[in-house]
Every structure is written in C-alpha cells, then in structure tokens.
Design an enzyme around this catalytic site. Structure first.
Site, PDB file in Angstrom:
ATOM      1  N   TYR A  46       0.831  -1.199   0.000  1.00 30.91           N
ATOM      2  CA  TYR A  46       0.000   0.000   0.000  1.00 30.91           C
ATOM      3  C   TYR A  46       0.873   1.260   0.000  1.00 30.91           C
ATOM      4  O   TYR A  46       0.723   2.141  -0.862  1.00 30.91           O
ATOM      5  CB  TYR A  46      -0.930  -0.004   1.215  1.00 30.91           C
ATOM      6  N   ARG A  87     -11.052  -0.993  10.125  1.00 32.60           N
ATOM      7  CA  ARG A  87     -10.368   0.193  10.625  1.00 32.60           C
ATOM      8  C   ARG A  87     -10.852   0.539  12.024  1.00 32.60           C
ATOM      9  O   ARG A  87     -11.913   0.092  12.473  1.00 32.60           O
ATOM     10  CB  ARG A  87     -10.580   1.357   9.684  1.00 32.60           C
TER      11      ARG A  87
HETATM   12  N1  UDP Z   1      -6.526  -0.371  15.795  1.00 37.54           N
HETATM   13  C1  UDP Z   1      -6.936  -0.860  17.050  1.00 37.54           C
HETATM   14  N2  UDP Z   1      -8.033  -1.659  17.097  1.00 37.54           N
HETATM   15  C2  UDP Z   1      -8.773  -1.985  15.998  1.00 37.54           C
HETATM   16  C3  UDP Z   1      -8.369  -1.473  14.724  1.00 37.54           C
HETATM   17  C4  UDP Z   1      -7.234  -0.678  14.672  1.00 37.54           C
HETATM   18  O1  UDP Z   1      -6.312  -0.577  18.082  1.00 37.54           O
HETATM   19  O2  UDP Z   1      -9.778  -2.715  16.148  1.00 37.54           O
HETATM   20  C5  UDP Z   1      -5.340   0.524  15.745  1.00 37.54           C
HETATM   21  C6  UDP Z   1      -4.299   0.145  14.711  1.00 37.54           C
HETATM   22  O3  UDP Z   1      -3.384  -0.790  15.248  1.00 37.54           O
HETATM   23  C7  UDP Z   1      -3.671   1.490  14.435  1.00 37.54           C
HETATM   24  C8  UDP Z   1      -4.824   2.487  14.623  1.00 37.54           C
HETATM   25  O4  UDP Z   1      -5.794   1.807  15.395  1.00 37.54           O
HETATM   26  O5  UDP Z   1      -2.684   1.797  15.390  1.00 37.54           O
HETATM   27  C9  UDP Z   1      -5.433   2.928  13.297  1.00 37.54           C
HETATM   28  O6  UDP Z   1      -5.700   1.780  12.535  1.00 37.54           O
HETATM   29  P1  UDP Z   1      -6.467   1.848  11.138  1.00 37.54           P
HETATM   30  O7  UDP Z   1      -6.366   0.486  10.508  1.00 37.54           O
HETATM   31  O8  UDP Z   1      -7.821   2.430  11.332  1.00 37.54           O
HETATM   32  O9  UDP Z   1      -5.645   2.915  10.291  1.00 37.54           O
HETATM   33  P2  UDP Z   1      -4.088   3.025   9.916  1.00 37.54           P
HETATM   34  O10 UDP Z   1      -3.274   2.121  10.805  1.00 37.54           O
HETATM   35  O11 UDP Z   1      -4.017   2.640   8.484  1.00 37.54           O
HETATM   36  O12 UDP Z   1      -3.757   4.438  10.181  1.00 37.54           O
END
Ligand code: UDP
Length: 219
Positions: A46, A87
């Site tokens: 990605y 997410r």
């Molecule tokens: N996350 C979490 N619990 C969940 C889903 C995501 O703690 O059920 C955390 C994930 O590890 C990350 C943050 O939330 O640190 C944002 O994750 P997301 O996948 O929404 O977005 P990205 O990591 O792509 O910014």
C-alpha cells in the site's frame, strides 16, 4: 488516468495517503518530509504503491505539464465505512453499540489524527478547483491527534456503552504516531477541518446505531 488527463488537457487529483510517511521520524508530518517506509512488510504494497503513484504524477507534471495535484489523505472516517472494514473507528463504534469488547491493538499509545468525511471532501473539492494546487503535494487531514486508547474511551463514553476495553497484539509496522501539518492546505486552499472527533463520532455512532437497529449486524 494520467495519460487520459494528458490527452484531454484535464487536471487530476491523485488520492495519496499519509502512509507515504510510513512510520515517521519527523512529527508532525509536513509535505516536504520524505518518510520512513519499510519496503519489506505487510504494509509495503500500500505505502510503496501510493508513493509510486506520486512519482508517476510528478513525471507527468514535469515532462508533459499535466495539471496534477497530490492529496496526502490522513485517517478519515464516517458511518459509511463498512462494518467489517477493520479500521479503528468502524471497529470501535460497532463494538461499542453492541456492548462487545473494544479491541485496542498494542497498548493503545500509538496516535492517529482523524478527519470527518465532510471536512475531507471539502478539501478535495477545493483542490480540484484550485490552480494554486497544480504540481503540489498537499496534506489533507485533521491535526487533532489522539492516542488509540483515548479513542476507545471516548467512543465508549459517547455511545454510553458497557463494552470492556481489551488489548491485542499490535500489527507489524503499525506507525507509532501520525499528525498532519496542514499549513499548506490553509495557505493554498483556504481549508481546514471544522468537525471535532467528538462531534464526528457522535454522528457516526448515531448512524451506525440506527442502521444496526433496522438491519442488525450484517449491513
Ligand atoms: N486499531 C486498534 N483496534 C482496531 C483497529 C485498529 O487498536 O480494532 C489501531 C491500529 O493498530 C492502528 C490504529 O488503530 O494503530 C489505526 O488503525 P487503522 O487500521 O484504522 O488505520 P491506519 O493504521 O491505516 O492508520
């Protein structure tokens, strides 16, 4: 799309990502930070895919004067995220309204900055309309930064939920911190977000809840 834009003398907004900064060593992240991305890991396709897209935009801008604009989009949310999107906001809200365990990955000290979709769309539309954005990379996101654990607690409180907050392994290469510098968006587009996380979460909870009450968990 770049070829088509060139042929038709159209301008083009490329939806890039804050993931272009990877696990950043500069905080908050301005557009002129080159990023810290691992090419050999589960997020690499990605991150590097989007970065390569930026390179194509640059080449078409530089070689063929295509009017490209690159939006680096930071975490964005609304109730239009699918329930099983995975997410953080869709997970936490769906868990909270069903009083299921809220799943924090790691210790929840990692940070993100969340932009409500209406704000983000306003920024994208301004970018499309702006000549000043041609040939520019512009961060679009909300600079209010939260720890993931704070997001879990806030969601639980706003949803008046009885969920427990539980802790699970942190995914590999999960960025530690993330917050946009949006000075460029303010200066070139006259744009900044106005919806706070609390307001946006309330709207999101309300919509997910009414959909859940109507259709159950499958929608
Ligand atoms: N996350 C979490 N619990 C969940 C889903 C995501 O703690 O059920 C955390 C994930 O590890 C990350 C943050 O939330 O640190 C944002 O994750 P997301 O996948 O929404 O977005 P990205 O990591 O792509 O910014």
């Amino acid at each position: 799309m770049l070829r088509l834009a060139r042929r038709n003398k159209a301008s083009m907004v490329y939806a890039s990502t804050s993931e272009a900064y990877g696990d950043p060593q500069v905080h908050p992240q301005p557009e002129n930070y080159w990023g810290n991305v691992n090419t050999w890991g589960p997020r690499a396709c990605y991150d590097e895919g989007k970065r390569l897209g930026e390179v194509y935009c640059y080449e078409y801008f530089d070689k063929f004067q295509v009017k490209v604009k690159v939006a680096r989009i930071f975490n964005t949310y609304s109730a239009e995220l699918r329930n099983d999107d995975g997410r953080v906001i869709s997970n936490f809200v769906n868990q909270a309204i069903q009083n299921q365990d809220i799943t924090v990955y790691g210790d929840g000290s990692q940070t993100r900055s969340f932009c409500y979709v209406d704000d983000l769309l306003g920024g994208l539309i301004r970018m499309m309309e702006s000549d000043a954005a041609t040939g520019e990379i512009i961060n679009l996101g909300n600079p209010q930064e939260y720890r993931v654990l704070e997001v879990a607690e806030l969601t639980k409180r706003l949803a008046q939920s009885h969920s427990r907050i539980t802790f699970h392994p942190l995914p590999e290469n999960d960025p530690r911190i993330r917050r946009p510098v949006i000075d460029k968006a303010k200066a070139l587009l006259g744009w900044e977000p106005v919806v706070t996380l609390e307001e946006g979460l309330l709207r999101t909870i309300e919509i997910y809840r009414s959909r859940f009450n109507k259709y159950g968990g499958g929608a």
